[in-house]
Design an enzyme around this catalytic site. Structure first.
Site, PDB file in Angstrom:
ATOM      1  N   SER A  25       0.861   3.453   1.531  1.00 55.65           N
ATOM      2  CA  SER A  25       1.026   3.025   0.147  1.00 55.65           C
ATOM      3  C   SER A  25       1.642   1.644   0.007  1.00 55.65           C
ATOM      4  O   SER A  25       1.831   0.921   0.978  1.00 55.65           O
ATOM      5  CB  SER A  25       1.850   4.026  -0.658  1.00 55.65           C
ATOM      6  OG  SER A  25       3.180   4.046  -0.176  1.00 55.65           O
ATOM      7  N   THR A  57      -5.013   0.814  -1.690  1.00 54.03           N
ATOM      8  CA  THR A  57      -3.957   1.785  -1.430  1.00 54.03           C
ATOM      9  C   THR A  57      -3.519   2.327  -2.781  1.00 54.03           C
ATOM     10  O   THR A  57      -4.276   2.265  -3.750  1.00 54.03           O
ATOM     11  CB  THR A  57      -2.798   1.165  -0.618  1.00 54.03           C
ATOM     12  OG1 THR A  57      -1.887   2.191  -0.221  1.00 54.03           O
ATOM     13  CG2 THR A  57      -2.082   0.067  -1.354  1.00 54.03           C
ATOM     14  N   TYR A  58      -2.315   2.857  -2.858  1.00 57.58           N
ATOM     15  CA  TYR A  58      -1.797   3.359  -4.124  1.00 57.58           C
ATOM     16  C   TYR A  58      -0.340   2.940  -4.263  1.00 57.58           C
ATOM     17  O   TYR A  58       0.328   2.612  -3.288  1.00 57.58           O
ATOM     18  CB  TYR A  58      -1.950   4.882  -4.231  1.00 57.58           C
ATOM     19  CG  TYR A  58      -1.221   5.635  -3.151  1.00 57.58           C
ATOM     20  CD1 TYR A  58       0.076   6.104  -3.347  1.00 57.58           C
ATOM     21  CD2 TYR A  58      -1.823   5.863  -1.916  1.00 57.58           C
ATOM     22  CE1 TYR A  58       0.753   6.779  -2.338  1.00 57.58           C
ATOM     23  CE2 TYR A  58      -1.156   6.537  -0.910  1.00 57.58           C
ATOM     24  CZ  TYR A  58       0.127   6.999  -1.127  1.00 57.58           C
ATOM     25  OH  TYR A  58       0.798   7.657  -0.133  1.00 57.58           O
ATOM     26  N   GLY A  73       2.824   1.862   5.914  1.00 60.94           N
ATOM     27  CA  GLY A  73       1.805   2.461   6.757  1.00 60.94           C
ATOM     28  C   GLY A  73       0.853   1.414   7.306  1.00 60.94           C
ATOM     29  O   GLY A  73       1.254   0.300   7.649  1.00 60.94           O
ATOM     30  N   ALA A  74      -0.429   1.776   7.361  1.00 58.92           N
ATOM     31  CA  ALA A  74      -1.436   0.875   7.936  1.00 58.92           C
ATOM     32  C   ALA A  74      -1.494  -0.470   7.217  1.00 58.92           C
ATOM     33  O   ALA A  74      -1.808  -1.498   7.832  1.00 58.92           O
ATOM     34  CB  ALA A  74      -2.804   1.545   7.909  1.00 58.92           C
ATOM     35  N   ALA A  75      -1.175  -0.497   5.923  1.00 59.33           N
ATOM     36  CA  ALA A  75      -1.187  -1.754   5.162  1.00 59.33           C
ATOM     37  C   ALA A  75      -0.204  -2.768   5.731  1.00 59.33           C
ATOM     38  O   ALA A  75      -0.380  -3.978   5.550  1.00 59.33           O
ATOM     39  CB  ALA A  75      -0.875  -1.493   3.693  1.00 59.33           C
TER      40      ALA A  75
END
Length: 116
Positions: A25, A57-58, A73-75
């Site tokens: 996120s 994402t959110y 995370g991955a972001a």
């Protein structure tokens, strides 16, 4: 016919942190979320001005008045502290219902992510 239009944008926010080990996120200061007409858990497109990365994402809730913009995370692999990003939300609307004077909410921020 439905079309997708920009609903809101936080323009050139500065990434304040990146947490690869968080579940995912984008953490955003709630003052900015509200000003741009966005909502927690809403899907967003993110554009990294520094490296050209684009991802979805959110939003998750960041502390009000903190200026927090954290890639989680991955972001976190798509940006780093200090990068400038653009956060965009969209809405589906009936084309004939879209007023000719429609204007999305655009929030410009300073270097500390305070609304200008």
């Amino acid at each position: 016919m439905q079309i997708t239009v920009m609903k809101g944008k936080i323009h050139r926010a500065t990434v304040t942190d990146a947490d690869l080990n968080y579940e995912g996120s984008l953490t955003v200061d709630m003052d900015l979320v509200d000003a741009a007409g966005m909502r927690v858990y809403e899907k967003v497109s993110v554009v990294n001005v520094n490296n050209g990365a684009r991802f979805e994402t959110y939003i998750i809730e960041g502390k009000r008045g903190s200026g927090e913009i954290c890639l989680n995370g991955a972001a976190a692999r798509l940006g780093m502290k200090g990068d400038k990003i653009i956060i965009i939300t969209y809405a589906q609307v009936e084309e004939q219902e879209l007023a000719s004077d429609y204007t999305p909410k655009v929030v410009h921020v300073d270097e500390k992510n305070r609304k200008r």
